[in-house]
Write a protein that holds these residues in place. Sequence first.
Motif, PDB file in Angstrom:
ATOM      1  N   MET A   1       0.855  -1.190   0.000  1.00 23.03           N
ATOM      2  CA  MET A   1       0.000   0.000   0.000  1.00 23.03           C
ATOM      3  C   MET A   1       0.895   1.245   0.000  1.00 23.03           C
ATOM      4  SD  MET A   1      -2.958   1.169   2.740  1.00 23.03           S
ATOM      5  CE  MET A   1      -3.591  -0.492   2.911  1.00 23.03           C
ATOM      6  N   ARG A   2       0.602   2.200  -0.875  1.00 23.93           N
ATOM      7  CA  ARG A   2       1.441   3.399  -0.936  1.00 23.93           C
ATOM      8  C   ARG A   2       1.295   4.226   0.343  1.00 23.93           C
ATOM      9  NH1 ARG A   2      -2.485   3.978  -4.711  1.00 23.93           N
ATOM     10  NH2 ARG A   2      -4.131   5.498  -4.287  1.00 23.93           N
ATOM     11  N   ASN A   3       2.297   5.055   0.593  1.00 23.59           N
ATOM     12  CA  ASN A   3       2.387   5.773   1.861  1.00 23.59           C
ATOM     13  C   ASN A   3       1.192   6.669   2.136  1.00 23.59           C
ATOM     14  OD1 ASN A   3       4.839   4.589   2.467  1.00 23.59           O
ATOM     15  ND2 ASN A   3       6.053   6.276   1.620  1.00 23.59           N
ATOM     16  N   THR A   4       0.725   7.409   1.117  1.00 23.66           N
ATOM     17  CA  THR A   4      -0.396   8.343   1.350  1.00 23.66           C
ATOM     18  C   THR A   4      -1.656   7.596   1.755  1.00 23.66           C
ATOM     19  OG1 THR A   4      -0.919   8.294  -1.037  1.00 23.66           O
ATOM     20  CG2 THR A   4       0.477  10.110  -0.226  1.00 23.66           C
ATOM     21  N   LEU A   5      -1.891   6.459   1.126  1.00 21.23           N
ATOM     22  CA  LEU A   5      -3.088   5.681   1.434  1.00 21.23           C
ATOM     23  C   LEU A   5      -2.962   5.002   2.793  1.00 21.23           C
ATOM     24  CD1 LEU A   5      -5.829   4.881   0.366  1.00 21.23           C
ATOM     25  CD2 LEU A   5      -4.769   3.003  -0.901  1.00 21.23           C
ATOM     26  N   SER A   6      -1.788   4.514   3.106  1.00 22.97           N
ATOM     27  CA  SER A   6      -1.553   3.886   4.409  1.00 22.97           C
ATOM     28  C   SER A   6      -1.765   4.889   5.545  1.00 22.97           C
ATOM     29  CB  SER A   6      -0.123   3.337   4.455  1.00 22.97           C
ATOM     30  OG  SER A   6       0.166   2.803   5.726  1.00 22.97           O
ATOM     31  N   THR A   7      -1.247   6.104   5.362  1.00 24.91           N
ATOM     32  CA  THR A   7      -1.424   7.154   6.372  1.00 24.91           C
ATOM     33  C   THR A   7      -2.899   7.501   6.545  1.00 24.91           C
ATOM     34  OG1 THR A   7       0.748   8.091   5.874  1.00 24.91           O
ATOM     35  CG2 THR A   7      -0.825   9.528   7.000  1.00 24.91           C
ATOM     36  N   LEU A   8      -3.604   7.572   5.425  1.00 25.74           N
ATOM     37  CA  LEU A   8      -5.034   7.882   5.462  1.00 25.74           C
ATOM     38  C   LEU A   8      -5.794   6.821   6.268  1.00 25.74           C
ATOM     39  CD1 LEU A   8      -6.232  10.374   4.031  1.00 25.74           C
ATOM     40  CD2 LEU A   8      -7.047   8.861   2.219  1.00 25.74           C
ATOM     41  N   CYS A   9      -5.464   5.564   6.038  1.00 24.93           N
ATOM     42  CA  CYS A   9      -6.125   4.464   6.753  1.00 24.93           C
ATOM     43  C   CYS A   9      -5.859   4.536   8.254  1.00 24.93           C
ATOM     44  CB  CYS A   9      -5.634   3.117   6.216  1.00 24.93           C
ATOM     45  SG  CYS A   9      -6.165   2.742   4.538  1.00 24.93           S
ATOM     46  N   GLU A  10      -4.613   4.783   8.617  1.00 24.73           N
ATOM     47  CA  GLU A  10      -4.252   4.883  10.032  1.00 24.73           C
ATOM     48  C   GLU A  10      -4.966   6.052  10.699  1.00 24.73           C
ATOM     49  OE1 GLU A  10      -0.026   5.208   9.908  1.00 24.73           O
ATOM     50  OE2 GLU A  10       0.259   3.133   9.238  1.00 24.73           O
ATOM     51  N   ASN A  11      -5.045   7.189  10.012  1.00 31.32           N
ATOM     52  CA  ASN A  11      -5.742   8.355  10.563  1.00 31.32           C
ATOM     53  C   ASN A  11      -7.236   8.087  10.720  1.00 31.32           C
ATOM     54  OD1 ASN A  11      -3.330   9.721  10.623  1.00 31.32           O
ATOM     55  ND2 ASN A  11      -3.716  10.923   8.764  1.00 31.32           N
ATOM     56  N   PHE A  12      -7.801   7.377   9.759  1.00 31.53           N
ATOM     57  CA  PHE A  12      -9.229   7.041   9.816  1.00 31.53           C
ATOM     58  C   PHE A  12      -9.543   6.219  11.066  1.00 31.53           C
ATOM     59  CE2 PHE A  12     -12.498   3.810   8.759  1.00 31.53           C
ATOM     60  CZ  PHE A  12     -13.599   4.644   8.662  1.00 31.53           C
ATOM     61  N   ILE A  13      -8.749   5.191  11.316  1.00 29.09           N
ATOM     62  CA  ILE A  13      -8.973   4.334  12.482  1.00 29.09           C
ATOM     63  C   ILE A  13      -8.777   5.127  13.769  1.00 29.09           C
ATOM     64  CG2 ILE A  13      -8.115   2.337  13.756  1.00 29.09           C
ATOM     65  CD1 ILE A  13      -9.780   1.638  11.278  1.00 29.09           C
ATOM     66  N   GLU A  14      -7.745   5.950  13.807  1.00 31.09           N
ATOM     67  CA  GLU A  14      -7.494   6.778  14.995  1.00 31.09           C
ATOM     68  C   GLU A  14      -8.644   7.749  15.235  1.00 31.09           C
ATOM     69  OE1 GLU A  14      -4.266  10.109  16.618  1.00 31.09           O
ATOM     70  OE2 GLU A  14      -3.732   8.806  14.930  1.00 31.09           O
ATOM     71  N   ASN A  15      -9.132   8.387  14.180  1.00 35.96           N
ATOM     72  CA  ASN A  15     -10.255   9.320  14.312  1.00 35.96           C
ATOM     73  C   ASN A  15     -11.507   8.602  14.801  1.00 35.96           C
ATOM     74  OD1 ASN A  15      -8.838  11.593  13.495  1.00 35.96           O
ATOM     75  ND2 ASN A  15      -9.350  11.360  11.333  1.00 35.96           N
ATOM     76  N   ARG A  16     -11.734   7.431  14.253  1.00 36.07           N
ATOM     77  CA  ARG A  16     -12.919   6.655  14.649  1.00 36.07           C
ATOM     78  C   ARG A  16     -12.890   6.328  16.138  1.00 36.07           C
ATOM     79  NH1 ARG A  16     -14.083   1.038  14.337  1.00 36.07           N
ATOM     80  NH2 ARG A  16     -16.303   0.627  14.083  1.00 36.07           N
TER      81      ARG A  16
END
Length: 330
Positions: A1-16
Motif C-alpha cells: 500500500m502506498r504511503n499516502t493511502l496507508s497514512t489515510l487508513c491509520e488516521n481514519f482508524i485513529e479518528n474513529r
Amino acid sequence: MRNTLSTLCENFIENRETIKATFRWESTELYSICAALFTDKRQKADANKMIYCRDIFKSQVGLFSNFRGTIKLVMICMMAIDSKPEQKLKRTLDAYSVLKGHFFSSEYLPLTSMIISDLVSSDRYNNIAERTRHIYKLMKDAHPFLTSSEDSVFAALLAISDLTDEQIVMETKCCYDFLKPEFFSRDAVQSLSHVLALGEGKAEDKCRKTIALFNSLKEKGYRYGKNEELATLGVLAMLPADSDSVINDVIEVDNYLSAQKGYGLFGIDKKQRLMHAGMLVASDYIDNPNNLTMGSAAIGATISLIVAQQAAMCAVIAASSVSASSSSSS
C-alpha cells in the motif's frame, strides 16, 4: 500500500476511536462516517474541540429543533473540522432559516443547510434555496415514491453545480434507467444517479464503469453492497484513473480494515467495510493528482469529484440516520 493511502487508513482508524470514546452512545455507522469526514479533510479528531463544539451546538439550538436529530453528531464533527465553529454554526442557521421558506422541516434540512453554508456565500442562499426546491420538485416528478426528505441534500449539491436544470434531468434519468436493471434498491440507484450526474463524462460511460467496478470486485471475491454503498462506488467510477489500480487499492484497504478493531467478525459488516475502503481510496486519489491519469479533463474532473464525494458521504449519512432511528425505536 502506498504511503499516502496507508497514512489515510491509520488516521481514519485513529479518528474513529477518538470519536467513539468522546461520544459513547451514538450508532456505530455514524462513528465511521464522522471519522471519514475528519480524514477527508486531513485532520485529526480532537476530543476537546468536539466537546467544545457540542456545547456551542447545545447553546444555540433549541431542544426540540430538527438539529437535535440523529445526525447531530455529524454536524458537531463538521463544526469541529472548521477553524471557526461558532461562525460555521451561525452560517448554517442563517441558511436554514432561508431553506425553511422552501421546504417542510425535516432532520435532513440542517445537514443541507450546513453544506450550502460551506459551499456558497450568504448572498446566494436564497437563490440556491429556490433552485434546490425546484430541482427537488423535478426529482419528485420523476420518482414520486422514491424521492423523500433526504434527497434535499442531493438537490442542494446539484443546485450548486454548473449543470442546467435540463442537464440534471437528462443525466439523472439516463443514469437511473441504465442502472435500474443492475441493482435491487431503487432508492440506492436514485442516489447513485445523483452522484454520477455531478461528474464529468457521458452518462452511459459512467454507468458502465460503475457496473464494471462492481463486477470486477465480485469476481475477486469482494461483494460490494447494493444499498447506500452504491453512491461511493459511483465516485470511484468517476476517478480519472486506471480501474485495475483503483480496484487493487480498494482491496488493499479492505484487507487492512478487516484486521482493525470494530471491523472483525462481530463488527461492521463486510459490505459497509468495503464501502469505507472505497471512501478512503477516493479521498486519496482526489487529494493526490499524481495518482490520476492527468489530462485536460482530469483536472476539471477533480473539482467535480470533490462535490461528488460529498454527495456520496451524504447518502451514507442519510442511510445511517435512518438505521439509527430504526434501532432506537425497536
